[in-house]
Design a protein around this motif. Structure first.
Motif, PDB file in Angstrom:
ATOM      1  N   GLU A  88      11.129   8.185  -8.580  1.00 43.33           N
ATOM      2  CA  GLU A  88      10.645   9.488  -9.038  1.00 43.33           C
ATOM      3  C   GLU A  88      11.763  10.517  -9.074  1.00 43.33           C
ATOM      4  OE1 GLU A  88       6.123   8.935  -7.499  1.00 43.33           O
ATOM      5  OE2 GLU A  88       6.937  10.956  -7.330  1.00 43.33           O
ATOM      6  N   VAL A  89      12.676  10.405  -8.117  1.00 46.46           N
ATOM      7  CA  VAL A  89      13.829  11.318  -8.126  1.00 46.46           C
ATOM      8  C   VAL A  89      14.600  11.136  -9.426  1.00 46.46           C
ATOM      9  CG1 VAL A  89      16.053  11.822  -7.069  1.00 46.46           C
ATOM     10  CG2 VAL A  89      14.056  11.488  -5.626  1.00 46.46           C
ATOM     11  N   SER A  90      14.816   9.882  -9.828  1.00 45.14           N
ATOM     12  CA  SER A  90      15.621   9.671 -11.034  1.00 45.14           C
ATOM     13  C   SER A  90      14.880  10.132 -12.288  1.00 45.14           C
ATOM     14  CB  SER A  90      16.062   8.212 -11.143  1.00 45.14           C
ATOM     15  OG  SER A  90      15.015   7.427 -11.603  1.00 45.14           O
ATOM     16  N   GLN A  91      13.547  10.030 -12.265  1.00 43.43           N
ATOM     17  CA  GLN A  91      12.777  10.540 -13.402  1.00 43.43           C
ATOM     18  C   GLN A  91      12.927  12.034 -13.593  1.00 43.43           C
ATOM     19  OE1 GLN A  91       8.492   9.804 -13.758  1.00 43.43           O
ATOM     20  NE2 GLN A  91       8.906   7.970 -12.580  1.00 43.43           N
ATOM     21  N   PHE A  92      12.932  12.768 -12.491  1.00 40.94           N
ATOM     22  CA  PHE A  92      12.973  14.227 -12.578  1.00 40.94           C
ATOM     23  C   PHE A  92      14.354  14.772 -12.245  1.00 40.94           C
ATOM     24  CE2 PHE A  92       8.519  13.197 -11.771  1.00 40.94           C
ATOM     25  CZ  PHE A  92       7.926  13.882 -12.818  1.00 40.94           C
ATOM     26  N   ARG A  93      15.360  13.874 -12.248  1.00 42.48           N
ATOM     27  CA  ARG A  93      16.688  14.230 -11.793  1.00 42.48           C
ATOM     28  C   ARG A  93      17.202  15.538 -12.393  1.00 42.48           C
ATOM     29  NH1 ARG A  93      19.814  16.228  -9.922  1.00 42.48           N
ATOM     30  NH2 ARG A  93      21.944  15.763  -9.269  1.00 42.48           N
ATOM     31  N   THR A  94      16.989  15.736 -13.691  1.00 38.64           N
ATOM     32  CA  THR A  94      17.542  16.914 -14.358  1.00 38.64           C
ATOM     33  C   THR A  94      16.894  18.203 -13.875  1.00 38.64           C
ATOM     34  OG1 THR A  94      15.948  16.527 -16.105  1.00 38.64           O
ATOM     35  CG2 THR A  94      18.186  15.727 -16.480  1.00 38.64           C
ATOM     36  N   ASP A 106      17.920   9.048   3.149  1.00 37.08           N
ATOM     37  CA  ASP A 106      18.513   7.945   2.365  1.00 37.08           C
ATOM     38  C   ASP A 106      18.045   7.933   0.917  1.00 37.08           C
ATOM     39  OD1 ASP A 106      19.913   7.076   4.485  1.00 37.08           O
ATOM     40  OD2 ASP A 106      18.603   5.373   4.970  1.00 37.08           O
ATOM     41  N   ALA A 107      16.742   8.124   0.748  1.00 36.41           N
ATOM     42  CA  ALA A 107      16.164   7.970  -0.588  1.00 36.41           C
ATOM     43  C   ALA A 107      16.575   9.084  -1.541  1.00 36.41           C
ATOM     44  CB  ALA A 107      14.643   7.907  -0.485  1.00 36.41           C
ATOM     45  N   VAL A 108      16.995  10.227  -1.007  1.00 35.32           N
ATOM     46  CA  VAL A 108      17.242  11.379  -1.876  1.00 35.32           C
ATOM     47  C   VAL A 108      18.700  11.824  -1.869  1.00 35.32           C
ATOM     48  CG1 VAL A 108      14.907  12.297  -1.857  1.00 35.32           C
ATOM     49  CG2 VAL A 108      16.442  12.882   0.002  1.00 35.32           C
ATOM     50  N   LYS A 109      19.567  11.001  -1.279  1.00 33.79           N
ATOM     51  CA  LYS A 109      20.989  11.353  -1.258  1.00 33.79           C
ATOM     52  C   LYS A 109      21.652  10.942  -2.552  1.00 33.79           C
ATOM     53  CE  LYS A 109      22.677  11.680   3.421  1.00 33.79           C
ATOM     54  NZ  LYS A 109      22.896  10.864   4.597  1.00 33.79           N
ATOM     55  N   GLU A 110      22.542  11.814  -3.029  1.00 36.57           N
ATOM     56  CA  GLU A 110      23.331  11.458  -4.204  1.00 36.57           C
ATOM     57  C   GLU A 110      24.733  11.981  -3.935  1.00 36.57           C
ATOM     58  OE1 GLU A 110      21.795  12.011  -8.536  1.00 36.57           O
ATOM     59  OE2 GLU A 110      23.429  13.409  -8.202  1.00 36.57           O
ATOM     60  N   GLY A 111      25.584  11.143  -3.419  1.00 38.38           N
ATOM     61  CA  GLY A 111      26.883  11.614  -2.957  1.00 38.38           C
ATOM     62  C   GLY A 111      26.676  12.599  -1.825  1.00 38.38           C
ATOM     63  N   LYS A 112      27.193  13.816  -1.991  1.00 44.07           N
ATOM     64  CA  LYS A 112      26.997  14.820  -0.947  1.00 44.07           C
ATOM     65  C   LYS A 112      25.720  15.619  -1.167  1.00 44.07           C
ATOM     66  CE  LYS A 112      31.395  15.575   1.158  1.00 44.07           C
ATOM     67  NZ  LYS A 112      32.613  16.359   1.256  1.00 44.07           N
ATOM     68  N   LEU A 132      18.619  15.753  -2.539  1.00 42.16           N
ATOM     69  CA  LEU A 132      17.704  16.166  -3.601  1.00 42.16           C
ATOM     70  C   LEU A 132      16.269  16.359  -3.143  1.00 42.16           C
ATOM     71  CD1 LEU A 132      19.133  13.799  -6.334  1.00 42.16           C
ATOM     72  CD2 LEU A 132      19.650  16.207  -5.986  1.00 42.16           C
ATOM     73  N   GLY A 133      16.052  16.277  -1.842  1.00 39.09           N
ATOM     74  CA  GLY A 133      14.680  16.484  -1.392  1.00 39.09           C
ATOM     75  C   GLY A 133      14.622  16.635   0.116  1.00 39.09           C
ATOM     76  N   LEU A 134      13.532  17.256   0.599  1.00 43.92           N
ATOM     77  CA  LEU A 134      13.322  17.396   2.035  1.00 43.92           C
ATOM     78  C   LEU A 134      12.038  16.659   2.397  1.00 43.92           C
ATOM     79  CD1 LEU A 134      14.172  21.195   2.342  1.00 43.92           C
ATOM     80  CD2 LEU A 134      15.562  19.280   3.159  1.00 43.92           C
ATOM     81  N   PRO A 135      12.110  15.837   3.458  1.00 43.47           N
ATOM     82  CA  PRO A 135      10.936  15.030   3.801  1.00 43.47           C
ATOM     83  C   PRO A 135       9.715  15.892   4.156  1.00 43.47           C
ATOM     84  CG  PRO A 135      12.810  14.532   5.255  1.00 43.47           C
ATOM     85  CD  PRO A 135      13.264  15.575   4.323  1.00 43.47           C
ATOM     86  N   PHE A 136       8.543  15.471   3.706  1.00 40.06           N
ATOM     87  CA  PHE A 136       7.278  16.084   4.127  1.00 40.06           C
ATOM     88  C   PHE A 136       7.083  15.817   5.611  1.00 40.06           C
ATOM     89  CE2 PHE A 136       3.779  16.877   0.845  1.00 40.06           C
ATOM     90  CZ  PHE A 136       4.628  17.087  -0.206  1.00 40.06           C
ATOM     91  N   ASN A 137       7.036  14.504   5.914  1.00 39.33           N
ATOM     92  CA  ASN A 137       6.653  14.063   7.253  1.00 39.33           C
ATOM     93  C   ASN A 137       7.026  12.596   7.395  1.00 39.33           C
ATOM     94  OD1 ASN A 137       4.782  13.077   5.393  1.00 39.33           O
ATOM     95  ND2 ASN A 137       3.182  12.935   6.925  1.00 39.33           N
ATOM     96  N   LEU A 138       6.649  12.026   8.527  1.00 40.82           N
ATOM     97  CA  LEU A 138       6.877  10.598   8.733  1.00 40.82           C
ATOM     98  C   LEU A 138       5.532   9.899   8.854  1.00 40.82           C
ATOM     99  CD1 LEU A 138       9.708  10.584  11.411  1.00 40.82           C
ATOM    100  CD2 LEU A 138       9.930   9.963   9.012  1.00 40.82           C
ATOM    101  N   GLU A 139       5.496   8.686   8.364  1.00 36.62           N
ATOM    102  CA  GLU A 139       4.309   7.878   8.584  1.00 36.62           C
ATOM    103  C   GLU A 139       4.768   6.519   9.073  1.00 36.62           C
ATOM    104  OE1 GLU A 139       2.051   7.865   4.956  1.00 36.62           O
ATOM    105  OE2 GLU A 139       1.130   9.800   5.404  1.00 36.62           O
ATOM    106  N   GLY A 140       3.918   5.877   9.836  1.00 36.93           N
ATOM    107  CA  GLY A 140       4.286   4.561  10.334  1.00 36.93           C
ATOM    108  C   GLY A 140       3.073   3.665  10.330  1.00 36.93           C
ATOM    109  N   TYR A 141       3.330   2.371  10.339  1.00 36.21           N
ATOM    110  CA  TYR A 141       2.199   1.447  10.357  1.00 36.21           C
ATOM    111  C   TYR A 141       2.496   0.248  11.223  1.00 36.21           C
ATOM    112  CZ  TYR A 141       4.946  -1.122   6.909  1.00 36.21           C
ATOM    113  OH  TYR A 141       5.934  -1.811   6.281  1.00 36.21           O
ATOM    114  N   GLY A 142       1.466  -0.501  11.520  1.00 36.42           N
ATOM    115  CA  GLY A 142       1.607  -1.689  12.360  1.00 36.42           C
ATOM    116  C   GLY A 142       0.235  -2.309  12.498  1.00 36.42           C
TER     117      GLY A 142
END
Lengths: 430, 288
Positions: free
Chosen positions: A102-108, A128-134, A137-147
């Motif tokens: 989704e980041v790459s879709q809306f990159r511009t 990790d998912a939103v890094k592009e060099g330095k 591109l985004g700030l995390p909402f929250n964390l979720e976990g499962y098990g």
């Protein structure tokens, strides 16, 4: 000739009047005088009321800022709305994106937010998912976990300590023990595996065994040309275990049956789910949800006691909006995740497990979130890579294939070959 | 009498024409245009010619959905029309409560497709299984969990929903048959079957045109029932064309590709429907 001209004149007139009429409706965006308006579009409808409360609070303490929250839910609807608003020129200041694709879709349209306080306080790996060099591109909402979410009372009656189930063999022994005393424990089965919800088996269960191939890094998965799937055997072993000891007909079971009926009504000992099921269970049996359930990680060789924890959504700031508005948006996000008031709202109102530093010592609102939070604090987590699966790989290949395997119309070896091949094909044409 | 020359003619037509232009013709042309590009919902970078169309014909998911939809449409057309006509014949007899029966048979049509899907999901999954387990009938358990029961589940649901509606159309034509013809035939000593075959049947023939057209286009365009009953599962085996298109466009986010599939879908449905209406009309003309 005359009538043609008349016809055209009438058409033109009507079009002009329609344009005029519709223009009246949409010119109130820009007219907020000195103040700045932040438009937020996000997909978590279940948090709509809480976000609006937070916005109202923020407006009170920041009189020049107006925060408008729009929540659109239901998976695909959100992206559709976002695209429509962007093409119509009614662009939100802040919107949410789910992962690298989704980041790459809306990159511009996404601004760098590495200058925010929140970005500096974000937990390692969550960006990790939103890094592009330095750039970030985004700030995390929250964390979720499962098990495995388990029924404490059933485990206690059977004499099993859930926290000791760290390897497959320990889990297997416990499952056999539970299965042997089903009647005594008052359960109909050990697990409930929802065969209709492929994401439970592919995104979640699959991630546990696919993530090690990519060191748990979603970006690595997203850019990888091939899928090693070195842990295919382990994946099969766990899927088989859940399917073989599952209540009812696996291929007839869906999410709501798994969570509400079988687990909510105490008919199974455990289910493979995440902290998001808390509200659903609480609606059926609030006492049980509050005191009777816990969550343990899915045992994986070499990752004992580690829970897969990830970021479901990121806030992105729209780079095509005026600078002033972008800054106001960043300030708002900083306020939400780094000030005392904001932090309190994140945990108490939104029931979010924070993806940022500075929340140490706070108590989560429910036992499942608390478990995710504890794992995060103790750094016993692994990553989510499923947001980095090639687009449509799950929906068109792995998901249907796992269902075919469970319906015995495909062997596991065929599944592995097909999954690898489809991955390579999709990545080569991206 | 309004003439095409008069201003008033076009003035009165304008609202409908503009509506049609705005919500059908313009989007359709835009869609056609986008299907030749790499449009992603926001912008497009280049024209890709026919490659989206070529890809669609090589896409096994799309082709499977296509065949599934064709099979489904055939089953539905036959079953709904036979049952609809049967119900219509039943409620036009002089039996007690015929009017109440009409209402009852028509009722399922008033329920939205999504809700119907959930109702039948409950029936197939829970009620069938309960009966099957109690009476030890293996065939009743495990519905919707394999492609066959998924298919028949969808067909049964559609029959239940559509038959009442089609029944109404047949009733209208049945009631328009002049009594005296039937009576004359009775006096001539015909059997009930002969009366049905040689009088009733030809006289309701125009109803077939309407009903076949309705069931055919409905059968192809089904989405909500599919979504709520099986959601394409198990393993996409009951995924119909509409659902495949929606998923391509919005879940997999290939909007231009989805658009191309939608255009193919439109052409096929339009062609089949037009052919069908053409042949049925011709038949009617021969009959009269």
């Amino acid at each position: 000739m005359k009538q043609v001209r008349q016809f055209l004149a009438i058409i033109m007139l009507s079009i002009v009047s329609i344009v005029l009429l519709s223009a009246c409706g949409s010119n109130n965006n820009e007219s907020s005088g000195k103040g700045v308006t932040i438009n937020i579009l996000q997909g978590k409808v279940e948090n709509n009321t809480q976000f609006k409360q937070i916005a109202a609070q923020y407006e009170k303490s920041h009189p020049n800022i107006k925060v408008i929250i729009t929540s659109v839910g239901g998976g695909s609807d959100y992206l559709g709305t976002l695209k429509t608003r962007m093409s119509a020129g009614d662009e939100p200041t802040i919107f949410s994106v789910a992962g690298p694709s989704e980041v790459s879709q809306f990159r511009t349209k996404i601004a760098d937010v590495s200058d925010t306080k929140a970005a500096k306080l974000a937990l390692p790996d969550t960006l990790d998912a939103v890094k592009e060099g330095k750039k970030i591109l985004g700030l995390p909402f929250n964390l979720e976990g499962y098990g495995f979410v388990y029924n404490k009372e059933v485990f206690k009656k059977a004499g099993i300590d859930a926290n000791q189930l760290k390897t497959y063999d320990q889990l297997l022994a416990a499952v056999k023990k539970l299965n042997a005393q089903k009647e005594k424990l008052g359960i109909k089965g050990v697990f409930s595996l929802p065969g209709q919800e492929s994401w439970v088996m592919t995104n979640h269960l699959g991630n546990v065994f696919i993530a090690p191939d990519f060191n748990g890094n979603v970006k690595t998965a997203y850019t990888s040309k091939t899928l090693p799937l070195t842990r295919a055997k382990e994946y099969k072993r766990m899927l088989d275990l859940e399917a073989n000891y599952s209540v009812g007909n696996v291929m007839q079971t869906d999410y709501s049956q798994q969570v509400s009926q079988y687990f909510g009504l105490h008919q199974v000992a455990m289910i493979q789910q995440g902290d998001w099921i808390y509200q659903t269970v609480a609606q059926i049996d609030p006492k049980f949800a509050k005191n009777g359930i816990g969550m343990i990680p899915i045992p994986v060789d070499g990752y004992a006691g580690k829970m897969p924890v990830g970021v479901p959504n990121y806030w992105a700031v729209n780079s095509t909006r005026p600078k002033k508005e972008q800054q106001a948006a960043k300030d708002f996000l900083d306020w939400l995740y780094t000030t005392d008031q904001g932090k309190k709202d994140v945990v108490d109102l939104l029931h979010f497990v924070p993806a940022y530093k500075g929340f140490e010592g706070m108590k989560m609102q429910d036992p499942l979130s608390e478990s995710v939070f504890q794992h995060t604090q103790a750094k016993t987590t692994t990553g989510w890579v499923f947001n980095g699966y090639p687009v449509s790989w799950e929906a068109d290949t792995l998901g249907p294939d796992v269902q075919k395997y469970l319906s015995k119309v495909m062997t596991w070896n065929e599944l592995v070959t097909d999954a690898k091949q489809a991955w390579a094909n999709l990545q080569s044409t991206k | 009498m309004l003439k095409t020359k008069s201003k008033a003619y076009w003035l009165f037509l304008a609202p409908a024409l503009i509506g049609l232009l705005c919500v059908v013709i313009v989007p359709m042309l835009l869609g056609l245009f986008y299907s030749f590009t790499d449009w992603n919902g926001l912008f497009f970078t280049k024209s890709v010619g026919f490659s989206n169309y070529v890809a669609a014909f090589r896409d096994s998911g799309f082709l499977n959905a296509f065949w599934f939809t064709v099979k489904y449409a055939i089953a539905v057309i036959i079953a709904v029309n036979i049952i609809g006509l049967g119900l219509a014949l039943l409620v036009t007899q002089k039996i007690k409560g015929a009017n109440a029966l009409r209402t009852i048979f028509f009722m399922p049509n008033l329920i939205g497709g999504l809700i119907l899907g959930f109702i039948w999901q409950f029936i197939f999954v829970r009620v069938f299984a309960a009966i099957g387990t109690a009476l030890h009938i293996g065939a009743l358990t495990g519905w919707l969990s394999n492609p066959q029961t998924g298919f028949w589940g969808l067909v049964i649901l559609t029959i239940w929903q559509m038959s009442g509606y089609i029944m109404l159309i047949y009733i209208a034509y049945l009631e328009a048959i002049p009594r005296e013809i039937i009576e004359a035939a009775e006096i001539d000593g015909t059997s009930p079957w002969q009366r049905f075959r040689y009088i009733t049947f030809p006289m309701v023939a125009p109803a077939f045109t309407v009903s076949l057209f309705l069931t055919l286009s409905n059968g192809f365009k089904v989405y909500d029932q599919n979504l709520s009953l099986t959601n394409g599962g198990p393993y996409l085996s009951t995924q119909m064309l509409s659902m495949n298109i929606v998923r391509t466009a919005f879940t997999n986010n290939k909007l231009a590709y989805g658009e191309a599939k939608a255009i193919i879908f439109f052409l096929v449905v339009a062609a089949i429907s037009l052919l069908q209406v053409y042949f049925s009309r011709k038949r009617e003309e021969n009959l009269s």
